[in-house]
Design a protein around this motif. Structure first.
Motif, PDB file in Angstrom:
ATOM      1  N   MET A 178       0.822  -1.195   0.000  1.00  0.00           N
ATOM      2  CA  MET A 178       0.000   0.000   0.000  1.00  0.00           C
ATOM      3  C   MET A 178       0.867   1.261   0.000  1.00  0.00           C
ATOM      4  N   PHE A 179       0.448   2.238  -0.805  1.00  0.00           N
ATOM      5  CA  PHE A 179       1.133   3.522  -0.948  1.00  0.00           C
ATOM      6  C   PHE A 179       2.566   3.367  -1.470  1.00  0.00           C
ATOM      7  N   SER A 180       2.771   2.293  -2.214  1.00  0.00           N
ATOM      8  CA  SER A 180       4.017   2.125  -2.956  1.00  0.00           C
ATOM      9  C   SER A 180       3.944   3.031  -4.190  1.00  0.00           C
ATOM     10  N   PRO A 181       5.056   3.228  -4.903  1.00  0.00           N
ATOM     11  CA  PRO A 181       5.010   4.072  -6.116  1.00  0.00           C
ATOM     12  C   PRO A 181       3.933   3.646  -7.114  1.00  0.00           C
ATOM     13  N   SER A 182       3.774   2.330  -7.320  1.00  0.00           N
ATOM     14  CA  SER A 182       2.761   1.854  -8.274  1.00  0.00           C
ATOM     15  C   SER A 182       1.353   2.191  -7.796  1.00  0.00           C
ATOM     16  N   HIS A 183       1.129   2.140  -6.480  1.00  0.00           N
ATOM     17  CA  HIS A 183      -0.175   2.498  -5.923  1.00  0.00           C
ATOM     18  C   HIS A 183      -0.451   3.976  -6.163  1.00  0.00           C
ATOM     19  N   TRP A 184       0.518   4.831  -5.872  1.00  0.00           N
ATOM     20  CA  TRP A 184       0.349   6.270  -6.076  1.00  0.00           C
ATOM     21  C   TRP A 184       0.142   6.607  -7.548  1.00  0.00           C
ATOM     22  N   ILE A 185       0.859   5.934  -8.420  1.00  0.00           N
ATOM     23  CA  ILE A 185       0.706   6.185  -9.858  1.00  0.00           C
ATOM     24  C   ILE A 185      -0.693   5.811 -10.323  1.00  0.00           C
ATOM     25  N   ALA A 186      -1.194   4.652  -9.853  1.00  0.00           N
ATOM     26  CA  ALA A 186      -2.547   4.218 -10.215  1.00  0.00           C
ATOM     27  C   ALA A 186      -3.583   5.229  -9.734  1.00  0.00           C
ATOM     28  N   LEU A 187      -3.444   5.709  -8.500  1.00  0.00           N
ATOM     29  CA  LEU A 187      -4.360   6.712  -7.966  1.00  0.00           C
ATOM     30  C   LEU A 187      -4.272   8.007  -8.773  1.00  0.00           C
ATOM     31  N   SER A 188      -3.064   8.387  -9.156  1.00  0.00           N
ATOM     32  CA  SER A 188      -2.874   9.620  -9.916  1.00  0.00           C
ATOM     33  C   SER A 188      -3.518   9.532 -11.294  1.00  0.00           C
ATOM     34  N   ILE A 189      -3.404   8.376 -11.936  1.00  0.00           N
ATOM     35  CA  ILE A 189      -4.010   8.195 -13.262  1.00  0.00           C
ATOM     36  C   ILE A 189      -5.528   8.304 -13.174  1.00  0.00           C
ATOM     37  N   ILE A 190      -6.111   7.667 -12.165  1.00  0.00           N
ATOM     38  CA  ILE A 190      -7.566   7.740 -11.986  1.00  0.00           C
ATOM     39  C   ILE A 190      -8.000   9.183 -11.731  1.00  0.00           C
ATOM     40  N   ALA A 191      -7.252   9.888 -10.870  1.00  0.00           N
ATOM     41  CA  ALA A 191      -7.566  11.293 -10.588  1.00  0.00           C
ATOM     42  C   ALA A 191      -7.454  12.135 -11.850  1.00  0.00           C
ATOM     43  N   LEU A 192      -6.448  11.863 -12.678  1.00  0.00           N
ATOM     44  CA  LEU A 192      -6.257  12.609 -13.926  1.00  0.00           C
ATOM     45  C   LEU A 192      -7.412  12.384 -14.885  1.00  0.00           C
ATOM     46  N   VAL A 193      -7.865  11.139 -14.998  1.00  0.00           N
ATOM     47  CA  VAL A 193      -8.993  10.836 -15.890  1.00  0.00           C
ATOM     48  C   VAL A 193     -10.259  11.546 -15.400  1.00  0.00           C
ATOM     49  N   CYS A 194     -10.456  11.587 -14.087  1.00  0.00           N
ATOM     50  CA  CYS A 194     -11.606  12.306 -13.523  1.00  0.00           C
ATOM     51  C   CYS A 194     -11.522  13.791 -13.853  1.00  0.00           C
ATOM     52  N   LEU A 195     -10.335  14.356 -13.742  1.00  0.00           N
ATOM     53  CA  LEU A 195     -10.149  15.777 -14.063  1.00  0.00           C
ATOM     54  C   LEU A 195     -10.384  16.043 -15.545  1.00  0.00           C
ATOM     55  N   LEU A 196      -9.956  15.123 -16.400  1.00  0.00           N
ATOM     56  CA  LEU A 196     -10.194  15.276 -17.834  1.00  0.00           C
ATOM     57  C   LEU A 196     -11.679  15.224 -18.156  1.00  0.00           C
ATOM     58  N   LEU A 197     -12.405  14.318 -17.500  1.00  0.00           N
ATOM     59  CA  LEU A 197     -13.854  14.237 -17.699  1.00  0.00           C
ATOM     60  C   LEU A 197     -14.514  15.550 -17.290  1.00  0.00           C
ATOM     61  N   TYR A 198     -14.062  16.111 -16.173  1.00  0.00           N
ATOM     62  CA  TYR A 198     -14.605  17.383 -15.703  1.00  0.00           C
ATOM     63  C   TYR A 198     -14.210  18.523 -16.649  1.00  0.00           C
ATOM     64  N   GLY A 199     -12.958  18.523 -17.089  1.00  0.00           N
ATOM     65  CA  GLY A 199     -12.477  19.597 -17.944  1.00  0.00           C
ATOM     66  C   GLY A 199     -13.164  19.643 -19.298  1.00  0.00           C
ATOM     67  N   PHE A 200     -13.543  18.479 -19.825  1.00  0.00           N
ATOM     68  CA  PHE A 200     -14.195  18.415 -21.136  1.00  0.00           C
ATOM     69  C   PHE A 200     -15.698  18.174 -21.022  1.00  0.00           C
ATOM     70  N   ARG A 201     -16.266  18.474 -19.849  1.00  0.00           N
ATOM     71  CA  ARG A 201     -17.677  18.173 -19.613  1.00  0.00           C
ATOM     72  C   ARG A 201     -18.604  18.919 -20.580  1.00  0.00           C
ATOM     73  N   PHE A 202     -18.300  20.166 -20.890  1.00  0.00           N
ATOM     74  CA  PHE A 202     -19.170  20.941 -21.775  1.00  0.00           C
ATOM     75  C   PHE A 202     -19.111  20.406 -23.199  1.00  0.00           C
ATOM     76  N   GLU A 203     -17.899  20.058 -23.661  1.00  0.00           N
ATOM     77  CA  GLU A 203     -17.755  19.491 -25.002  1.00  0.00           C
ATOM     78  C   GLU A 203     -18.492  18.166 -25.122  1.00  0.00           C
ATOM     79  N   ILE A 204     -18.360  17.317 -24.118  1.00  0.00           N
ATOM     80  CA  ILE A 204     -19.040  16.017 -24.143  1.00  0.00           C
ATOM     81  C   ILE A 204     -20.547  16.193 -24.052  1.00  0.00           C
ATOM     82  N   ARG A 205     -20.978  17.114 -23.194  1.00  0.00           N
ATOM     83  CA  ARG A 205     -22.400  17.332 -22.965  1.00  0.00           C
ATOM     84  C   ARG A 205     -23.119  17.824 -24.220  1.00  0.00           C
TER      85      ARG A 205
END
Length: 255
Positions: free
Chosen positions: A17-44
């Motif tokens: 837990m909280f190894s580099p691979s764990h942090w990277i996985a969490l960061s990727i998920i957070a990034l995808v969530c931010l991208l969904l939010y950032g492009f919400r108007f275009e997608i909508r």
């Protein structure tokens, strides 16, 4: 190292837990969530793009559960007491698929809290023993990330919003689900949703005391988490926007 070693149930090392691979996985998920939010108007505003994103999320969730079941069978470890989708995240994953297909507001009312909240805690303290880049590691983070994205999609793209009633509905729904799973545990001799004892891996339940007291503390913890999710992301912003509108209207009337 052979490719099969990333798929077989035998492993050389354990997930940390909280190894580099764990942090990277969490960061990727957070990034995808931010991208969904950032492009919400275009997608909508783009019907085809909105449908494509929704279909992609459905495929990710279905493939995740199908992949897990295939892995259980291929490794000869499928057991009714451990392999059915009766954990909270397994249940919310299947319900998220139905929600995305039907655009059900009732399911959204439950999944905004139970889906996002449950998957978020699971991602922070995974009940996982396989490290990166094992198939189970990838499947775990993809599935739980997909559960979160499904409800965020319905919020940011479809425009759904939870209410105070949604919070109470979720707590009632969780208790009904837990009661049904408890019956299944009794019949199967299983421990789905950790209703009989805590997981062997580290989790927040370790701070909630012994059985059965941790179940009551867990319910209180869930209510507080869901309450914060509503207050921080909906109630406070809506109050702030309402206050700004009143100030703007007052200034306009004085002109």
């Amino acid at each position: 190292m052979q490719l099969s070693s990333y798929f077989d149930r035998q492993r050389i090392e354990d997930f940390i837990m909280f190894s580099p691979s764990h942090w990277i996985a969490l960061s990727i998920i957070a990034l995808v969530c931010l991208l969904l939010y950032g492009f919400r108007f275009e997608i909508r505003t783009d019907v085809k793009l909105r449908q494509s994103v929704r279909l992609l999320l459905i495929m990710i969730l279905v493939s995740s559960e199908a992949g897990l079941q295939i892995w259980y069978i291929s490794q000869n470890v499928w057991r009714s007491s451990t392999s059915l989708p009766l954990e909270l995240c397994g249940i919310t994953l299947l319900l998220s698929v139905i929600m995305l297909i039907t655009r059900s507001r009732t399911l959204y009312s439950f999944l905004y809290f139970a889906g996002i909240g449950g998957a978020f805690i699971a991602l922070l303290t995974p009940n996982l023993v396989y490290p990166f880049p094992h198939f189970r590691f990838l499947l775990f983070f993809i599935a739980h990330g997909g559960i979160i994205l499904a409800s965020l999609y319905m919020t940011w793209i479809e425009g759904y919003k939870p209410t105070w009633k949604s919070l109470l509905f979720t707590m009632l729904g969780l208790n009904i689900v837990a009661a049904c799973v408890w019956i299944a545990n009794y019949i199967l001799g299983s421990n789905y949703m950790f209703l009989s004892y805590k997981p062997s891996t580290y989790s927040v339940l370790d701070y909630f005391g012994p059985y059965p007291y941790y179940l009551l503390i867990e319910e209180l913890f869930a209510f507080i988490l869901f309450l914060l999710m509503y207050l921080i992301f909906f109630w406070v912003p809506e109050r702030r926007n309402s206050r700004r509108k009143r100030v703007s209207q007052k200034k306009a009337s004085l002109r």
